[in-house]
Write an enzyme that holds these catalytic residues in place. Structure first.
Site, short mmCIF file in Angstrom:
data_model
loop_
_atom_site.label_atom_id
_atom_site.label_comp_id
_atom_site.label_asym_id
_atom_site.label_seq_id
_atom_site.Cartn_x
_atom_site.Cartn_y
_atom_site.Cartn_z
N ASP A 32 11.75 -16.60 -6.49
CA ASP A 32 12.84 -15.83 -5.90
C ASP A 32 12.34 -14.39 -5.72
OD1 ASP A 32 15.52 -15.40 -4.99
OD2 ASP A 32 15.94 -14.44 -6.90
N ASP A 34 14.69 -11.01 -4.94
CA ASP A 34 15.55 -10.00 -5.56
C ASP A 34 15.72 -10.28 -7.04
OD1 ASP A 34 16.10 -8.52 -3.26
OD2 ASP A 34 17.77 -9.79 -2.68
N ASP A 234 15.92 -15.46 -11.34
CA ASP A 234 16.72 -14.66 -12.26
C ASP A 234 18.18 -15.10 -12.28
OD1 ASP A 234 17.15 -13.58 -9.58
OD2 ASP A 234 18.22 -11.93 -10.57
#
Length: 359
Positions: A32, A34, A234
């Protein structure tokens, strides 16, 4: 490494262990962006550039997987390269690409598709031999909705509603309700999807491609050729759940939206295989979380158990120090929390235990 969803649901009562460095145990990291590689404002997260470079030097392939359908792979790759993480457009997989494949499988080549979104979505549709159009009156055979940025005109939602009201099938790149930005959290594509759903009376649901849905995982594997992928993210409800549905292992990094308390309360499909402070976790192994006969769990110098209405953490006083020791305590707590919760979310108070870890 991979296991199907049913096995993961029964097995994931504690984090996994790996004697080998994760960069050696898996051939491809599905990362991922961001909260993992860079902050919402675009700056690199500490240690990310160095860790990714080291993982790549060890032979691990790096692929960047994003639910944001606005930017093209070229733009994402250019941003990563500017940060010091050399990347090619082929290293980037977006939800726009996943939804474009989904549409192309359902409609004839050369079909007109009404686009409610940005350039990333238009480029992905053209890649699949489809023709983006702007109006419900252009006789589209599908409507595709993706994040179009904060300045997308309200009239775009109206065009989608008109077409869907006429019976045109509806697709969405993703349904993330929010999206992080430099100034804070803003409405994401999921919020825009809700606008169109309300306008159409809630009678129709879109086909969704992005994380955590299976089309996104399929798109990633098809584009990367990964045989032993490791999802790195995250967010529990997109990255980790997507790995769960895809039957592959996952690494949660604590540099983004998920904190320790949220991790302990995770339901089975949100429980990662591994936990690390940041992307340096790719460069080492993961310690085993050992279940003890009395129901406790031990990791490193820490022991965790469920006692009464709270999680209890013992040990490690004056032992070593640093993030690895803290993460060992968190891993032990995950074992105690997830086992006590079973198929639900842990409701035990974790405040005192996490305070001992400084989390």
């Amino acid at each position: 490494m991979a296991r199907d969803g049913r096995e993961r649901r029964t097995e994931r009562v504690r984090p996994g262990g790996s004697a080998a460095a994760l960069s050696e145990a898996y051939d491809t990291a599905l990362l991922d962006l961001d909260g993992v590689v860079y902050f919402a404002g675009g700056a690199a997260i500490p240690y990310a550039v160095e860790a990714l470079g080291a993982a790549r030097d060890r032979g691990m392939r790096l692929a960047y997987v994003t639910n944001n359908a606005l930017r093209t792979p070229d733009a994402v790759a250019a941003h990563l390269t500017e940060l010091g993480v050399p990347a090619e457009p082929g290293d980037v997989v977006t939800s726009a690409q996943a939804v474009a494949r989904l549409v192309a499988e359902d409609v004839p080549a050369g079909s007109r598709v009404l686009v409610v979104g940005g350039e990333g979505l238009r480029v992905a549709l053209r890649e699949r031999g489809l023709v983006p159009v702007e109006s419900a009156d252009d006789e589209p055979v599908a409507v595709v909705q993706g994040y179009g940025g904060p300045d997308m005109a309200w009239g775009r939602f109206a065009e989608a509603a008109y077409a869907i009201g006429r019976g045109v099938p509806w697709y969405a790149s993703n349904t993330d309700l929010t999206i992080p930005g430099a100034r804070g959290i803003g409405p994401g594509n999921g919020a825009a999807v809700e606008v169109v759903r309300i306008a159409t009376g809630g009678r129709v649901e879109p086909k969704v491609a992005g994380k955590p849905q299976p089309p996104m995982h399929r798109e990633t594997v098809l584009r990367t050729g990964a045989r032993r992928p490791l999802v790195v993210g995250d967010r529990l409800d997109t990255d980790i759940e997507g790995a769960f549905h895809g039957g592959v292992d996952s690494l949660l990094v604590l540099t983004g939206v998920t904190d320790a308390a949220t991790l302990l309360a995770a339901v089975p499909e949100h429980r990662p295989t591994y936990v690390a402070a940041d992307l340096r976790g790719l460069l080492g192994g993961q310690p085993e979380v050992v279940a003890e006969a009395d129901g406790g769990f031990r990791c490193g110098g820490w022991r965790a158990s469920a006692g009464g209405d709270a999680l209890v953490l013992e040990g490690a006083e004056g032992e070593g120090g640093g993030d690895s020791d803290v993460l060992d305590g968190l891993r032990a707590l995950c074992g105690a929390a997830w086992t006590s919760a079973g198929s639900g979310a842990c409701g035990l108070d974790a405040g005192k235990a996490l305070a001992r870890l400084g989390l």
